[in-house]
Write a protein that holds these residues in place. Structure first.
Motif, mmCIF file in Angstrom:
data_model
loop_
_atom_site.group_PDB
_atom_site.id
_atom_site.type_symbol
_atom_site.label_atom_id
_atom_site.label_comp_id
_atom_site.label_asym_id
_atom_site.label_seq_id
_atom_site.Cartn_x
_atom_site.Cartn_y
_atom_site.Cartn_z
ATOM 1 N N GLY A 12 0.907 -0.915 -0.018
ATOM 2 C CA GLY A 12 -0.199 -0.147 -0.338
ATOM 3 C C GLY A 12 1.063 0.989 -0.106
ATOM 4 N N ALA A 14 1.620 3.423 2.144
ATOM 5 C CA ALA A 14 3.244 3.657 3.437
ATOM 6 C C ALA A 14 3.666 1.984 3.120
ATOM 7 C CB ALA A 14 2.391 2.905 5.004
ATOM 8 N N LEU A 32 6.940 -7.152 -0.085
ATOM 9 C CA LEU A 32 6.283 -8.245 -0.565
ATOM 10 C C LEU A 32 3.994 -7.971 -0.180
ATOM 11 C CD1 LEU A 32 8.057 -11.621 1.267
ATOM 12 C CD2 LEU A 32 7.994 -11.057 -1.037
ATOM 13 N N GLY A 40 -3.290 -1.405 -1.929
ATOM 14 C CA GLY A 40 -4.306 -1.819 -0.879
ATOM 15 C C GLY A 40 -4.959 -1.023 -1.146
ATOM 16 N N ARG A 41 -5.830 -0.599 -0.146
ATOM 17 C CA ARG A 41 -7.186 0.130 0.327
ATOM 18 C C ARG A 41 -7.594 1.555 -0.508
ATOM 19 N NH1 ARG A 41 -6.435 1.445 6.726
ATOM 20 N NH2 ARG A 41 -4.484 0.786 6.588
ATOM 21 N N THR A 42 -6.493 1.856 -1.772
ATOM 22 C CA THR A 42 -6.721 3.138 -2.652
ATOM 23 C C THR A 42 -7.194 1.424 -4.323
ATOM 24 O OG1 THR A 42 -4.216 3.154 -3.558
ATOM 25 C CG2 THR A 42 -5.903 4.917 -1.432
ATOM 26 N N GLY A 57 -9.677 4.815 -0.572
ATOM 27 C CA GLY A 57 -9.383 5.969 -0.503
ATOM 28 C C GLY A 57 -8.952 7.478 -2.422
ATOM 29 N N GLN A 58 -9.703 8.232 -1.798
ATOM 30 C CA GLN A 58 -9.972 9.241 -2.783
ATOM 31 C C GLN A 58 -9.479 10.299 -2.558
ATOM 32 O OE1 GLN A 58 -13.857 8.423 -4.809
ATOM 33 N NE2 GLN A 58 -14.007 10.777 -4.084
ATOM 34 N N TYR A 429 -5.254 8.653 6.786
ATOM 35 C CA TYR A 429 -5.708 8.925 6.095
ATOM 36 C C TYR A 429 -4.443 8.402 4.709
ATOM 37 C CZ TYR A 429 -9.888 11.831 7.055
ATOM 38 O OH TYR A 429 -10.630 12.405 7.635
HETATM 39 C C1 LIG Z 1 -13.789 3.360 0.846
HETATM 40 C C2 LIG Z 1 -12.566 3.713 1.642
HETATM 41 C C3 LIG Z 1 -12.397 5.451 1.643
HETATM 42 C C4 LIG Z 1 -11.226 6.115 1.892
HETATM 43 N N1 LIG Z 1 -11.022 7.805 2.035
HETATM 44 C C5 LIG Z 1 -9.718 7.928 2.556
HETATM 45 C C6 LIG Z 1 -10.100 9.152 1.933
HETATM 46 O O1 LIG Z 1 -10.977 9.865 1.023
HETATM 47 N N2 LIG Z 1 -8.899 10.354 1.802
HETATM 48 C C7 LIG Z 1 -7.777 9.344 2.539
HETATM 49 O O2 LIG Z 1 -6.590 10.436 2.929
HETATM 50 N N3 LIG Z 1 -8.081 8.225 3.162
HETATM 51 C C8 LIG Z 1 -9.050 7.410 2.563
HETATM 52 N N4 LIG Z 1 -9.435 6.111 3.136
HETATM 53 C C9 LIG Z 1 -7.997 5.347 3.955
HETATM 54 C C10 LIG Z 1 -7.030 5.057 3.085
HETATM 55 O O3 LIG Z 1 -7.051 4.726 1.570
HETATM 56 C C11 LIG Z 1 -5.535 4.812 3.957
HETATM 57 O O4 LIG Z 1 -6.095 4.815 5.156
HETATM 58 C C12 LIG Z 1 -4.410 4.120 3.518
HETATM 59 O O5 LIG Z 1 -4.601 3.692 1.839
HETATM 60 C C13 LIG Z 1 -3.933 3.115 3.934
HETATM 61 O O6 LIG Z 1 -2.487 2.800 3.506
HETATM 62 P P1 LIG Z 1 -1.785 1.794 4.138
HETATM 63 O O7 LIG Z 1 -0.153 1.406 3.001
HETATM 64 O O8 LIG Z 1 -1.574 2.310 5.289
HETATM 65 O O9 LIG Z 1 -2.394 0.226 4.076
HETATM 66 P P2 LIG Z 1 -2.950 -0.856 3.188
HETATM 67 O O10 LIG Z 1 -3.592 0.609 2.147
HETATM 68 O O11 LIG Z 1 -4.038 -1.412 3.541
HETATM 69 O O12 LIG Z 1 -1.794 -1.216 2.995
HETATM 70 C C14 LIG Z 1 -1.389 -2.764 3.349
HETATM 71 C C15 LIG Z 1 -1.538 -3.690 2.354
HETATM 72 O O13 LIG Z 1 -0.810 -4.752 3.215
HETATM 73 C C16 LIG Z 1 -1.118 -6.174 2.240
HETATM 74 N N5 LIG Z 1 -0.886 -7.474 2.809
HETATM 75 C C17 LIG Z 1 -2.060 -7.821 3.581
HETATM 76 N N6 LIG Z 1 -1.924 -8.615 4.453
HETATM 77 C C18 LIG Z 1 -0.624 -9.242 3.951
HETATM 78 C C19 LIG Z 1 0.005 -10.159 3.693
HETATM 79 N N7 LIG Z 1 -0.004 -10.722 4.815
HETATM 80 N N8 LIG Z 1 0.995 -10.144 3.442
HETATM 81 C C20 LIG Z 1 1.348 -9.425 2.083
HETATM 82 N N9 LIG Z 1 0.326 -8.562 2.142
HETATM 83 C C21 LIG Z 1 -0.494 -8.104 3.104
HETATM 84 C C22 LIG Z 1 -2.754 -5.406 1.164
HETATM 85 O O14 LIG Z 1 -2.991 -5.803 0.697
HETATM 86 C C23 LIG Z 1 -1.772 -3.991 1.357
HETATM 87 O O15 LIG Z 1 -1.998 -3.564 -0.470
HETATM 88 C C24 LIG Z 1 -9.796 5.355 2.526
HETATM 89 C C25 LIG Z 1 -10.151 4.034 2.719
HETATM 90 C C26 LIG Z 1 -11.443 3.103 1.760
HETATM 91 C C27 LIG Z 1 -11.387 1.629 2.194
#
Ligand SMILES: Cc1cc2nc3c(=O)[nH]c(=O)nc-3n(C[C@H](O)[C@H](O)[C@H](O)COP(=O)(O)OP(=O)(O)OC[C@H]3O[C@@H](n4cnc5c(N)ncnc54)[C@H](O)[C@@H]3O)c2cc1C
Length: 453
Positions: A12, A14, A32, A40-42, A57-58, A429
């Motif tokens: 994702g 991060a 990995l 991820g969550r985008t 997220g958008q 976010y």
């Molecule tokens: C519907 C929705 C609307 C949102 N709206 C907004 C917005 O408008 N603005 C905003 O700023 N934020 C928004 N967010 C929040 C934002 O999308 C997240 O805070 C951000 O994308 C998180 O990023 P991350 O890298 O921390 O986590 P994640 O994106 O969750 O990344 C974690 C990654 O780890 C992977 N993973 C999981 N388990 C394993 C494993 N065992 N082994 C290897 N990989 C694994 C996942 O597939 C994922 O790719 C929204 C989220 C959603 C779902």
């Protein structure tokens, strides 16, 4: 066995930010990722007209400087969220329009909402974002839920309904599902209630041309074959010298590991030796919110012709928030809307057809009969996603910040933690995710290159 300096778990925002920073400092990195895509969550949904809409997220706001800097670095452009015309608030069976930026409440309720907002922001200002558990009042605020505080703070039903809706709109969780301290930390982390709710100059100020997932795709492209998709990590064996990371498809040895999964998923990995009690108990207590996001494509954005901006909040319908989500330069119209918290859990067990019918009923109530005839309906239930298990993010219930706060991001031996849930600023976010990646990369770089300390 394959060997690198750092394994990053999760691609994702991060994880990819962590990896890019570490590669720039000369480290050998492997990312990995469990899914067959990054972001991820985008994630984007291609519509039949060739435009893409965001299913995760958008929105971006002007103080989300870290994620915007990454977008700019990769030549990605933003455009303003459509914000012209009246917005609507549904309350007591009626759809009320207003030209103001504030939701249309009765005068008494509006005053009461403002009074409660002032109290909440004054409390939030007393928190140190790096250590929200450490304020003199933190324990007291962590003992009750946001809902309990609200119920004791006001008797105005309309004002209370507003705040009870605010919680799922921001957290995809109900006011009774988070501690008051968590609510206060979160609003402080994002720069205040107006910032979190706002469109122009607020957290919903703009979108990315083509969709927010393009940032992750650009980062992944720059990393090349250092990103390995379809590689879910299941075990991290760690010792003083490094870690052996086992995933579906292989095993890799690294000096350091950065886990960027939300705490609920990080707790499902197997660690050998097992995590200390406090870290494991933290991960047992940061549940993800419940949200089903929909995007509905119409022949044209007919609500604009009616003088509506599309933004609608409902105190009483299963779809509690709807917005104009038309991509830039599209001839068609798109409404995005959200089943959040309790509503998401209720409709999540229905069939797609049943859910679609409920969604279109709501949109018809908000925007009139034309809303019943979409060209396309798309939905994503984030709680059903194996590698997210909910959204928008993890929340902390009563007692969790004060008992386990430091365990969110404090490294344990050779294992470091990143992800939107670990960020002091814009926690939850996309910007928080990027900030956490920069922080984790700094930690790891200094650990691997002690001469830089
Ligand atoms: C519907 C929705 C609307 C949102 N709206 C907004 C917005 O408008 N603005 C905003 O700023 N934020 C928004 N967010 C929040 C934002 O999308 C997240 O805070 C951000 O994308 C998180 O990023 P991350 O890298 O921390 O986590 P994640 O994106 O969750 O990344 C974690 C990654 O780890 C992977 N993973 C999981 N388990 C394993 C494993 N065992 N082994 C290897 N990989 C694994 C996942 O597939 C994922 O790719 C929204 C989220 C959603 C779902």
């Amino acid at each position: 066995m394959e060997s690198v300096d750092v394994v990053v778990v999760g691609a994702g925002l991060a994880g990819l930010t962590t990896a890019v920073d570490l590669v720039a400092r000369g480290h050998r990195v492997l990312v990995l990722e469990a899914r067959d895509r990054v972001g991820g969550r985008t994630t984007g949904q291609l519509l039949s007209d060739g435009h893409t809409v965001e299913m995760g997220g958008q929105w971006f706001g002007p103080t989300q400087t870290e994620v915007l800097a990454l977008a700019e670095l990769h030549g990605l452009k933003t455009y303003p969220q459509y914000d012209e015309g009246d917005q609507q608030l549904v309350w007591d069976g009626k759809v009320n329009r207003t030209s103001s930026d504030e939701p249309r409440l009765s005068p008494q309720a509006a005053v009461e909402v403002g009074r409660l907002k002032g109290e909440l922001e004054a409390m939030a200002a007393r928190l140190d974002l790096q250590r929200p558990w450490a304020a003199p009042e933190s324990e007291e605020w962590d003992r009750i839920t946001f809902r309990s505080w609200l119920d004791a703070a006001s008797e105005n039903g309309e004002a209370l309904a507003f705040w009870r809706l605010f919680a799922p709109a921001i957290f995809a969780a109900e006011a009774h599902e988070m501690s008051l301290l968590h609510f206060l930390f979160y609003i402080a982390s994002g720069g205040g209630i107006d910032m979190l709710l706002g469109t122009k100059d607020g957290a919903q100020d703009c979108r990315l041309v083509g969709g927010s997932h393009l940032i992750s795709e650009a980062l992944a492209e720059s990393l090349g074959d250092r990103v390995r998709l379809c590689s879910p990590v299941h075990t991290i064996e760690h010792d003083a010298d490094g870690a052996t990371v086992r995933y579906d498809g292989g095993t890799v040895r690294a000096g350091r590991v950065v886990v960027t999964l939300p705490p609920a998923l990080a707790g499902r990995l197997r660690y050998a030796p097992a995590m200390p009690a406090l870290r494991d108990q933290l991960t047992q207590q940061v549940p993800m919110g419940s949200v089903i996001k929909i995007n509905v494509l119409y022949d044209r954005p007919f609500w604009r012709a009616d003088g509506l901006k599309g933004s609608t909040m409902s105190f009483e319908d299963p779809l509690s928030v709807a917005v104009d989500n038309t991509p830039q330069h599209s001839e068609h119209g798109v409404i995005a809307a959200f089943f959040e918290g309790t509503h998401a859990r209720r409709v999540g067990v229905l069939t797609l057809e049943e859910r679609r019918a409920i969604a279109l009923d709501c949109l018809q109530k908000f925007f009139g009969p034309q809303a019943a005839e979409p060209l396309e309906y798309h939905e994503k239930d984030w709680a059903a996603e194996e590698y997210s298990r909910g959204c928008y993010g993890g929340r902390l219930g009563t007692g969790v910040w004060t008992a386990f706060g430091p365990q969110l991001s404090e490294p344990l031996g050779v294992i470091h933690w990143a992800g939107a849930e670990t960020s002091a600023v814009w926690n939850g976010y996309m910007d928080g995710a990027v900030r956490s990646g920069h922080r984790a990369a700094d930690e790891v770089h200094h650990a691997l290159s002690p001469e830089t300390n």
